[in-house]
Design a protein around this motif. Structure first.
Motif, mmCIF file in Angstrom:
data_model
loop_
_atom_site.group_PDB
_atom_site.id
_atom_site.type_symbol
_atom_site.label_atom_id
_atom_site.label_comp_id
_atom_site.label_asym_id
_atom_site.label_seq_id
_atom_site.Cartn_x
_atom_site.Cartn_y
_atom_site.Cartn_z
ATOM 1 N N UNK A 132 0.835 -1.199 0.000
ATOM 2 C CA UNK A 132 0.000 0.000 0.000
ATOM 3 C C UNK A 132 0.873 1.254 0.000
ATOM 4 N N UNK A 133 0.358 2.347 -0.504
ATOM 5 C CA UNK A 133 1.103 3.610 -0.430
ATOM 6 C C UNK A 133 1.506 3.913 1.011
ATOM 7 N N UNK A 134 2.746 4.363 1.152
ATOM 8 C CA UNK A 134 3.289 4.627 2.480
ATOM 9 C C UNK A 134 3.989 3.443 3.099
ATOM 10 N N UNK A 135 3.854 2.280 2.489
ATOM 11 C CA UNK A 135 4.467 1.073 3.023
ATOM 12 C C UNK A 135 5.928 0.929 2.635
ATOM 13 N N UNK A 136 6.489 -0.216 3.015
ATOM 14 C CA UNK A 136 7.909 -0.483 2.778
ATOM 15 C C UNK A 136 8.110 -1.854 2.153
ATOM 16 N N UNK A 137 9.177 -1.971 1.405
ATOM 17 C CA UNK A 137 9.629 -3.249 0.859
ATOM 18 C C UNK A 137 11.143 -3.256 0.856
ATOM 19 N N UNK A 138 11.711 -4.447 0.963
ATOM 20 C CA UNK A 138 13.155 -4.600 0.827
ATOM 21 C C UNK A 138 13.440 -5.549 -0.325
ATOM 22 N N UNK A 139 14.158 -5.045 -1.305
ATOM 23 C CA UNK A 139 14.582 -5.876 -2.429
ATOM 24 C C UNK A 139 16.002 -6.379 -2.180
ATOM 25 N N UNK A 140 16.247 -7.618 -2.581
ATOM 26 C CA UNK A 140 17.582 -8.191 -2.476
ATOM 27 C C UNK A 140 18.036 -8.683 -3.832
ATOM 28 N N UNK A 141 19.344 -8.718 -4.005
ATOM 29 C CA UNK A 141 19.919 -9.206 -5.254
ATOM 30 C C UNK A 141 21.182 -9.986 -4.902
ATOM 31 N N UNK A 142 21.200 -11.247 -5.266
ATOM 32 C CA UNK A 142 22.351 -12.109 -4.995
ATOM 33 C C UNK A 142 23.108 -12.350 -6.291
ATOM 34 N N UNK A 143 24.417 -12.161 -6.239
ATOM 35 C CA UNK A 143 25.264 -12.370 -7.404
ATOM 36 C C UNK A 143 25.981 -13.702 -7.305
ATOM 37 N N UNK A 144 26.099 -14.395 -8.430
ATOM 38 C CA UNK A 144 26.876 -15.625 -8.499
ATOM 39 C C UNK A 144 27.748 -15.575 -9.738
#
Length: 114
Positions: free
Chosen positions: A13-25
């Motif tokens: 929802x607007x105002x919310x939070x998310x955390x994106x992750x990216x793993x490299x190999x």
């Protein structure tokens, strides 16, 4: 050949939070510049944030103060903490690795909607 795998997208929802992750190999991230692009629906891809090999971070103006990029060289991982999300942040988010050449992941979808 470096491969990148993003995770953490979803509906918020607007105002919310998310955390994106990216793993490299396939390569170590310590000498590379790492970052995120995004492509909103029907629009061009835009650069969002980056972290250099010495830890310097940069952001597009529209996310300054709301997003934070970080890297963990030991885990070959970068994250994008996204706070105070807005509908205009809706996009496919791609991580990238740049050292001699650039590699990109397949993307993760972020939808900000009530």
């Amino acid at each position: 050949q470096v491969q990148l795998m993003e995770s953490g997208g979803g509906l918020v929802q607007p105002g919310g939070s998310l955390t994106l992750s990216c793993v490299a190999s396939g390569g170590v991230i310590s000498p590379a510049t790492l970052g995120w692009y995004r492509q909103p629906p029907g629009k061009e891809r835009e650069w969002v944030a980056s972290t250099g090999p010495h830890g310097r971070t940069m952001y597009v103006d529209s996310v300054k103060g709301r997003f934070a990029i970080s890297r963990d060289n030991a885990k070959n991982t970068i994250t994008l903490q996204m706070n105070s999300l807005k509908p205009e942040d809706t996009a496919v988010y791609f991580c990238y690795y740049r050292h001699h050449r650039e590699y990109r992941g397949q993307g993760t979808v972020v939808t900000v909607s009530s």
